[in-house]
Write an enzyme that holds these catalytic residues in place. Structure first.
Site, PDB file in Angstrom:
ATOM      1  N   ASP A   1      -2.229  19.695 -19.581  1.00 40.32           N
ATOM      2  CA  ASP A   1      -1.351  20.736 -20.109  1.00 40.32           C
ATOM      3  C   ASP A   1      -1.625  21.009 -21.586  1.00 40.32           C
ATOM      4  OD1 ASP A   1      -0.411  18.059 -20.448  1.00 40.32           O
ATOM      5  OD2 ASP A   1       1.395  18.871 -21.376  1.00 40.32           O
ATOM      6  N   GLU A   2      -1.268  22.180 -21.981  1.00 43.75           N
ATOM      7  CA  GLU A   2      -1.212  22.565 -23.403  1.00 43.75           C
ATOM      8  C   GLU A   2      -2.427  22.131 -24.211  1.00 43.75           C
ATOM      9  OE1 GLU A   2       3.566  22.347 -24.141  1.00 43.75           O
ATOM     10  OE2 GLU A   2       2.486  20.462 -24.114  1.00 43.75           O
TER      11      GLU A   2
HETATM   12  C1  TNX Z   1       6.120  20.466 -22.707  1.00 44.41           C
HETATM   13  S1  TNX Z   1       5.668  20.217 -19.890  1.00 44.41           S
HETATM   14  C2  TNX Z   1       5.219  19.457 -22.472  1.00 44.41           C
HETATM   15  C3  TNX Z   1       5.473  18.117 -23.010  1.00 44.41           C
HETATM   16  C4  TNX Z   1       6.719  18.066 -23.844  1.00 44.41           C
HETATM   17  C5  TNX Z   1       7.788  18.885 -23.178  1.00 44.41           C
HETATM   18  C6  TNX Z   1       9.106  18.807 -23.855  1.00 44.41           C
HETATM   19  C7  TNX Z   1       4.335  19.818 -20.318  1.00 44.41           C
HETATM   20  C8  TNX Z   1       3.375  19.761 -19.274  1.00 44.41           C
HETATM   21  N1  TNX Z   1       4.157  19.558 -21.606  1.00 44.41           N
HETATM   22  O1  TNX Z   1       4.365  17.677 -23.753  1.00 44.41           O
HETATM   23  O2  TNX Z   1       7.116  16.759 -23.972  1.00 44.41           O
HETATM   24  O3  TNX Z   1       7.375  20.215 -23.124  1.00 44.41           O
HETATM   25  O4  TNX Z   1      10.082  19.452 -23.102  1.00 44.41           O
END
Ligand code: TNX
Length: 530
Positions: free
Chosen positions: A339-340
């Site tokens: 993710d991200e």
């Molecule tokens: C998004 S959800 C993230 C996490 C954070 C979270 C906090 C996701 C796959 N990544 O790294 O902890 O939001 O709500």
């Protein structure tokens, strides 16, 4: 006068003998059967079907549990009931005649072939739990457990008899994957907290615990071939908290404990982003010219770190990590995060995920990743965990992969209930109990159908929480609503009915010592303590 007395004496002793004989034949030592209504039980998740028979089975000092297996969960259940009730119930090998009253755990083919299905039949004389597998018996016991007086949960001495309402329950799950995720990276939680969480999941028939083991703020699992991950990478946590990690023995102990409760552990190593802690430990895995030696990170930002996807040493590193992790993980899946990864170029990201998927399958495991991984070429047995962008879930299905539903706006347990919740975040939404409960995973995304979905998972990110009380406050009671979404048929679920059932069930959460959120949506005043 004396004759009169003698005759009276003879008559009364005859009467006494007569009574004793009648008692022996009709076992009048048994108390009368007290009526009880099965439909008044507040089971969560609600079973597929319940039929009340209006009577009850009384659990007493003489109750015996008959079984042909040696089940760890049964020892546990009996120990618990004995300890909590003071009753001396016992286990005995299966009695085929079933003339003896008691609780019977019977493995046999039942109508529903699902390996988590069970049937529970309760008469004044018997409790019969039927299931195809031990796991099904376990779930039958969990339902029975919820039908016992709530005081048993807190070892409060009860003087009333323990009565189980008579009737029949037929039950099986809607989805095979009913999970929760615990982030032990942002703040570290060790064996006692993780075991407690597993206990809670199992009580509500959830069967998977996904552990988020690494992130920018801390690396939490010992990898023997890469010792600096824990020597260096585990020392930090959000806000300067003290860090920590699971040794391989700790991890194995958790896996084993989870198995005893039919919970599968899915370990996640997040990559190629969310890797600052690994990069601090092994800076050579980084190719950021501006910052060749990343510093430990204790903030809450996301999306700034990345492994150097073009460096072959990165894949040797991941081979080591995934090999060691796979060898201590009996479950079928390894979670690769994904993710991200905003600091990774799109093409690099795609090539990276494809390579890592191959490493996971080389070690006999299947890949799960956050739905961002659907940008890569997913294999048919991969799972994309939907959290934010519906199109990414659709892209996974178009590749024949499956979807795990964790929409942040419904299932993220770290989201505040409302603006007054003392911790938690709200970037996705405020999630009150109704919003967490009223949605149908099978209809949530156009183009992602029931058969594309393996189930749902409730992630609990830990940026803002650092102890069990806070975990409980954010998780409960939303998580048991999610447990019901995962287990119970959609047509059985109805918010108005659920919230009354939950209002009654709350008293059980109190007895269990769970520090749950008291939502104003739940009308407690109308509940007579039951
Ligand atoms: C998004 S959800 C993230 C996490 C954070 C979270 C906090 C996701 C796959 N990544 O790294 O902890 O939001 O709500």
């Amino acid at each position: 006068m004396q004759l009169h007395h003698m005759i009276n004496g003879i008559i009364s002793s005859r009467l006494l003998y007569g009574l004793i004989i009648v008692c022996l034949i009709s076992s009048c030592a048994q108390k009368e059967i007290i009526p009880k209504d099965l439909l008044k039980e507040t089971l969560i998740p609600i079973p597929v079907s319940m039929e009340a028979a209006g009577l009850s089975f009384e659990v007493t000092d003489r109750t015996v549990i008959y079984t042909s297996g040696d089940y760890e969960f049964l020892d546990h259940f009996i120990r618990e009931v004995k300890l909590l009730s003071g009753l001396n119930i016992d286990v005995a090998p299966m009695s085929t005649s079933r003339d003896d009253g008691g609780i019977y755990l019977i493995l046999k083919k039942i109508d529903n072939p699902n390996d988590e299905a069970y049937e529970l039949e309760i008469t004044p004389k018997h409790i019969l739990i039927h299931a195809n597998t031990e796991r099904g018996l376990f779930y039958g016991i969990q339902s029975l457990r919820q039908m016992m007086p709530k005081e048993l949960e807190s070892a409060t001495q009860i003087s009333d008899p323990i009565l189980i309402a008579s009737g029949k329950i037929i039950d099986y799950p809607r989805f095979g994957y009913r999970g929760a995720m615990l982030d032990i990276s942002r703040h570290f939680f060790g064996i006692p907290v993780i075991k407690k969480y597993i206990d809670y999941l199992a009580k509500y028939k959830m069967n998977t615990l996904h552990l988020h083991l690494s992130d920018d703020q801390g690396w939490r699992i010992e990898i023997k071939s890469r010792p600096k991950l824990t020597e260096v990478g585990s020392l930090t946590a959000v806000g300067g908290g003290k860090g920590g990690y699971l040794s391989q023995n700790d991890y194995k102990e958790i896996v084993r404990y989870a198995q005893s409760k039919y919970v599968t552990i899915i370990p996640e190593i997040d990559m190629p982003g969310h890797t600052n802690a690994a990069l601090v430990a092994y800076p050579e895995l980084n190719c950021n010219q501006k910052d060749p030696y990343p510093k430990p990170y204790t903030g809450m930002k996301v999306g700034f770190s990345t492994l150097c996807t073009s460096n072959p040493a990165v894949y040797d590193f991941l081979d080591d990590v995934i090999r060691e992790l796979a060898s201590m993980t009996p479950g079928a899946y390894i979670h690769i995060g994904g993710d991200e990864s905003h600091a990774t170029k799109k093409n690099d990201y795609i090539a990276f995920i494809n390579k890592v998927q191959a490493i996971v399958s080389k070690y006999g495991k299947k890949t799960i990743g956050w739905d961002d991984i659907s940008a890569a070429s997913l294999s048919d047995d991969a799972i994309a965990q939907h959290w934010s962008d519906k199109n990414k879930a659709i892209a996974a299905v178009e590749q024949n992969a499956k979807v795990l539903m964790s929409p942040a706006t419904r299932t993220y347990l770290d989201m505040q209930y409302d603006s007054t919740t003392p911790f938690g975040l709200h970037w996705a939404a405020y999630i009150e109990l109704d919003s967490a409960y009223i949605w149908d995973p099978g209809k949530y995304i156009d183009g992602v159908h029931e058969e594309d979905i393996v189930g749902l998972e409730s992630p609990l990110w830990s940026e803002t929480i650092d102890n069990l009380d806070k975990i409980e406050y954010l998780a409960f009671p939303r998580i048991i609503g999610h447990a019901e979404i995962g287990w119970s048929p959609q047509e059985k679920r109805n918010w108005t009915e659920y919230k009354t059932r939950l209002a009654k069930h709350e008293s059980r959460l109190i007895e269990m010592g769970i520090d749950f959120y008291r939502s104003s949506l739940i009308a407690r005043d109308s509940i007579s303590s039951q």
